[in-house]
Design a protein around this motif. Structure first.
Motif, short mmCIF file in Angstrom:
data_model
loop_
_atom_site.label_atom_id
_atom_site.label_comp_id
_atom_site.label_asym_id
_atom_site.label_seq_id
_atom_site.Cartn_x
_atom_site.Cartn_y
_atom_site.Cartn_z
N ARG A 96 0.84 -1.19 0.00
CA ARG A 96 0.00 0.00 0.00
C ARG A 96 0.88 1.24 0.00
O ARG A 96 1.85 1.33 0.73
N MET A 97 0.52 2.20 -0.83
CA MET A 97 1.23 3.47 -0.89
C MET A 97 0.19 4.59 -0.89
O MET A 97 -0.71 4.62 -1.72
N SER A 98 0.31 5.51 0.07
CA SER A 98 -0.62 6.63 0.15
C SER A 98 -0.10 7.79 -0.68
O SER A 98 1.05 8.20 -0.55
N LEU A 99 -0.95 8.32 -1.56
CA LEU A 99 -0.57 9.45 -2.41
C LEU A 99 -1.08 10.77 -1.87
O LEU A 99 -0.87 11.81 -2.48
N GLY A 100 -1.77 10.75 -0.73
CA GLY A 100 -2.34 11.98 -0.18
C GLY A 100 -1.26 13.00 0.16
O GLY A 100 -0.35 12.72 0.93
N GLY A 101 -1.35 14.19 -0.43
CA GLY A 101 -0.42 15.26 -0.13
C GLY A 101 0.89 15.22 -0.88
O GLY A 101 1.71 16.11 -0.73
N ILE A 102 1.13 14.18 -1.70
CA ILE A 102 2.40 14.10 -2.45
C ILE A 102 2.41 15.19 -3.51
O ILE A 102 1.46 15.34 -4.27
N ARG A 103 3.53 15.95 -3.57
CA ARG A 103 3.62 17.01 -4.57
C ARG A 103 4.99 17.02 -5.25
O ARG A 103 5.29 17.93 -6.00
N ASP A 104 5.80 16.00 -4.99
CA ASP A 104 7.13 15.93 -5.58
C ASP A 104 7.17 14.76 -6.56
O ASP A 104 6.87 13.62 -6.19
N GLU A 105 7.54 15.06 -7.79
CA GLU A 105 7.62 14.00 -8.81
C GLU A 105 8.62 12.92 -8.42
O GLU A 105 8.45 11.75 -8.77
N ALA A 106 9.67 13.29 -7.66
CA ALA A 106 10.69 12.32 -7.26
C ALA A 106 10.12 11.24 -6.34
O ALA A 106 10.72 10.17 -6.22
N GLU A 107 8.98 11.50 -5.69
CA GLU A 107 8.34 10.47 -4.87
C GLU A 107 7.91 9.29 -5.74
O GLU A 107 7.85 8.15 -5.26
N ILE A 108 7.59 9.55 -7.00
CA ILE A 108 7.16 8.49 -7.92
C ILE A 108 8.35 7.95 -8.72
O ILE A 108 8.58 6.73 -8.79
N ARG A 109 9.13 8.84 -9.31
CA ARG A 109 10.21 8.44 -10.22
C ARG A 109 11.57 8.30 -9.55
O ARG A 109 12.51 7.80 -10.17
N GLY A 110 11.72 8.76 -8.30
CA GLY A 110 13.00 8.63 -7.63
C GLY A 110 13.92 9.82 -7.90
O GLY A 110 13.65 10.67 -8.74
N HIS A 111 15.04 9.86 -7.15
CA HIS A 111 16.03 10.92 -7.30
C HIS A 111 17.19 10.41 -8.16
O HIS A 111 17.54 9.24 -8.13
N ARG A 112 17.79 11.30 -8.90
CA ARG A 112 18.96 10.93 -9.69
C ARG A 112 20.16 10.72 -8.78
O ARG A 112 20.29 11.35 -7.74
#
Length: 798
Positions: A381-397
């Motif tokens: 389970r992953m909660s998306l509530g309040g997420i506003r950073d694309e890196a939360e989905i795609r990760g950091h370089r």
């Protein structure tokens, strides 16, 4: 007594010093803050600027007495006074002669003492004194060279001093000694003894400095040794490389290569991992980049590239598990069983992307867990509530230490398989800012045509998500971006009926809460009437979350009684519910109790399910102005304008005889609960009915609720959310519902037990609505009554 010295008595103000000692011929700044000390300074300035400086034995003493001050000190002359902020002053003094306290005259407002002053005069130097002076000057020169804390210019000024007493005092003032050591020098009235003490102190200080020098040399040699060892190690590694022997980095590389071989990675992933191992072997072991590469390899090797769980494809077992966990929810359960059937026939089917949309508390998240259990898959389970950073989905370089993959990849690592059930909770509550749009980043994740090559910024290699069963949840489809919603199969989960809530409470919630509160079935029991009373008078919701809370409240109160009496047994009935939960919170059935003029009941859809709303119209003498209150949106205001225009066009048929009635009255239209925003076209026919009732003075039936959009010509257009609205009307005690004729198909979703208790009037024109809603039949109605569907016609709708 001493040759070349003179004594005489005088009375003088005393300035006690804390942690400081002043020698004769010494010039120093003193910060004075105590009241007595300031008074002493001021008294000295009024007389001859002379003050006696004696050091306290303990610096912490604020108000020193006779026993707290050394007897011998220095008479000094005040050269300058500078007043500082906060009431303190900075005083520049120059030491003159030694003196000894003979007695204390008074302590207030400052300390005044009688002293015996010693004055030294230059006398003939004895050979022994001369030798001591030369020794002291030589030692002081060596001390300055070794300590490097005293400027070399000081030595020049010291060498020029010819008086032995003054030489001793000046040298002592430059040494870093403790207060009691300096006091011993000050109390040495004999010049010869004073020079001997200083020579002894300097000899000790020189020994300490010599030890410090040796320690520094040893540390420097140790550092040189470490550098030498590093150089030799590098040479040794080069020799080992030539001889074919392994070092630590080579051993680590071999261990990583072995792990890569065992992991059975896809060919392109294995190639990438081997390149990173080669990079790691070429790096010094402790550089930051090596840490980044090691973490990256750990992530690559821990991902489930080929691990997969086997689906449980037994439809009967899956049906049983789903029914055990949830009551009702027919559509979601059917969709899961269809998926299992297709998996049984076609093994290479891509994972579906389901989106459960419904009000809070209807079981969207828990349904995802049940699906995973029914399929025999891992659940993430992953909660998306309040997420506003694309890196939360795609990760950091991987450009800095501490970078991480996105939460999708983290969830896959947590699952340990490539085909889990992955629940993305609250997909409608994401936002975006300068860091990117996470909803757009989800497009690749939730697109069956793209997610087999999902690219995470950290991994930098594609990861196959096609076998993952993604499930998303939301309260409303309107907050989900359209491109994202297009990639999902939407399943609406509407609110529960009272019958469904009762069954859920008795079969699921009550046993769960009894277990969680440590009770047993013999301690507590709930009657069906008690559950219905809680549903009707203590909760108002589409789901069952608050119902579960109220049941938990009762269990807590019973648990307290059981602690006092282990054999306690409580039967919760409809009559005993108020003793546990207090006064009733809601009135069951919000329908008006009697027919009223200018009041119609509409039906609305909200994110938390359906609801009923009253529309009130009041006529006031005026000029035809329309006032609308109740936090109405633009669409609802436009519906009100259209409804008023329709009523004006039908004035004759409504029995309104005044031709200029619209110019004689101000119309105030109000929808109660003004703090709640209301918008949408669904209340159009309710607005028109309330206006028609107010102008024609004909009451509206209190047991009728309605929904539908109205046009200027009186046509009734279809609206959405029929099931939720009908359930809300049923909860409110409404028996007749007026719906647009084109919404007839939506009645199939309404539970059968609700349809049996209600009459449904399907209309396509506003005249039909007024004929049914107003108490007396509408005179000269041009349209026939709409189709009435009641319990008799129920079979045709199922």
């Amino acid at each position: 007594m001493y040759e070349g010295k003179e004594y005489y008595y005088r009375e003088i103000p005393l300035l006690p010093l804390r942690g400081v000692l002043v020698f004769p011929h010494m010039v120093i700044h003193l910060d004075v803050g105590r009241e007595k000390s300031i008074n002493a300074i001021e008294e000295a300035m009024l007389e001859d600027k002379k003050i006696f400086l004696a050091t306290q034995k303990e610096a912490q003493t604020d108000d020193p007495g006779e026993d707290d001050i050394y007897q011998i000190g220095t008479i000094a002359e005040i050269k300058q006074i500078l007043k500082m902020p906060g009431g303190t002053m900075r005083v520049l003094v120059e030491g003159l002669n030694r003196a000894e306290i003979q007695g204390y005259i008074f302590f207030e407002p400052f300390i005044k003492v009688g002293i015996k002053e010693f004055k030294e005069y230059p006398d003939r130097k004895a050979p022994e004194i001369e030798a001591l002076m030369r020794t002291l000057i030589y030692q002081f020169e060596q001390y300055v060279k070794m300590s490097k804390k005293i400027p070399p210019e000081t030595v020049v000024s010291v060498v020029a001093i010819e008086e032995p007493g003054r030489l001793a005092d000046v040298v002592a003032s430059h040494l870093s000694l403790r207060v009691h050591e300096k006091q011993a020098i000050l109390e040495s009235l004999d010049v010869k003894k004073r020079l001997e003490i200083l020579c002894e102190i300097l000899a000790k200080e020189m020994e300490v400095l010599e030890l410090e020098r040796k320690i520094n040399i040893r540390v420097r040699k140790q550092m040189e040794k470490t550098q030498k060892e590093y150089y030799l190690r590098e040479q040794m590694k080069a020799i080992q490389k030539e001889l074919g022997e392994k070092d630590e980095r080579v051993a680590e590389g071999e261990e990583l290569r072995e792990k890569i071989a065992q992991a059975k990675l896809p060919p392109e992933i294995e190639e990438k991992a081997l390149k990173e191992v080669e990079r790691l072997e070429k790096m010094p072991p402790m550089v930051a980049e090596a840490v980044v590469v090691r973490n990256y390899l750990d992530w690559l090797l821990s991902m489930p590239w080929s691990q997969e769980t086997r689906d449980r494809l037994d439809l009967d077992v899956a049906q049983k598990i789903l029914d055990e966990d949830h009551y009702g929810l027919t559509k979601p359960k059917e969709r899961i069983l269809e998926y299992l059937a297709i998996r049984k026939l076609a093994r290479k089917m891509k994972g579906p992307i389901l989106c459960f949309i419904g009000p809070p508390g209807v079981g969207k998240t828990s349904l995802g867990k049940s699906i995973a259990r029914a399929l025999g898959r891992k659940f993430v389970r992953m909660s998306l509530g309040g997420i506003r950073d694309e890196a939360e989905i795609r990760g950091h370089r991987r450009t800095y230490v501490g970078s991480l993959p996105g939460r999708i990849i983290q969830g896959m690592k947590q699952a340990g398989t490539k085909n889990p059930v992955f629940l993305l909770d609250e997909v409608d509550k994401m936002s975006s800012d300068f860091r990117g749009d996470p909803a757009s980043a989800l497009l690749e994740v939730l697109d069956p045509e793209q997610n087999h090559m999902f690219s995470d910024h950290y991994l930098e290699v594609p990861f196959d998500l096609s076998k993952v069963m993604f499930i998303t949840t939301a309260n409303s489809p309107y907050s989900i971006p359209r491109p994202l919603l297009d990639r999902m199969e939407v399943i609406y989960i509407s609110g529960y009926t009272e019958e469904e809530k009762t069954r859920i409470a008795l079969d699921y919630l009550v046993p769960k809460q009894i277990k969680e509160h440590g009770l047993k079935k013999k301690n507590i029991g709930f009657s069906e009437g008690a559950i219905r009373k809680i549903i009707r008078q203590y909760t108002r919701e589409a789901g069952v979350r608050n119902l579960e809370r109220e049941i938990a409240t009762i269990c807590r109160k019973v648990a307290r009684e059981v602690v006092a009496d282990k054999n306690k047994s409580v039967r919760v009935t409809s009559n005993s519910v108020p003793t546990f939960l207090g006064a009733e919170k809601y009135r069951y059935g919000t329908a008006e109790k009697e027919n009223q003029v200018g009041v119609a009941t509409g039906m609305a859809w909200t994110e938390t399910g359906g609801d009923t709303l009253s529309v009130e119209v009041a006529l006031l003498p005026g000029t035809g102005k329309l006032t609308m209150t109740g936090h109405l949106g633009d669409i609802m205001k436009e519906s009100a304008q259209a409804s008023l225009s329709y009523v004006r066009s039908k004035a004759g048929e409504l029995g309104i005889t005044e031709s200029d009635f619209h110019e004689k009255y101000d119309v105030h239209l109000h929808v109660p609960e003004g703090a709640i925003p209301k918008d949408g076209p669904s209340a159009g026919i309710a607005l028109a009915t309330a206006l028609a009732s107010a102008f024609s003075k004909r009451p509206v039936r209190s047991d009728v609720a309605m929904t539908g959009e109205i046009t200027l010509r009186g046509r009734v257009l279809p609206v959405g959310g029929i099931k939720e609205k009908v359930l809300a009307a049923h909860r409110a005690g409404i028996t007749t519902v007026i719906l647009p004729a084109e919404n007839k198909k939506d009645l199939e979703e309404v539970p059968a037990n609700v349809k049996k208790k209600m009459d449904f009037v399907l209309v396509d024109h506003m005249d039909q609505v007024l004929e049914k809603a107003l108490v007396r039949g509408m005179p000269e109605a041009k349209e026939s009554l709409g189709e009435v569907i009641g319990p008799v016609a129920e079979q045709t709708l199922q």
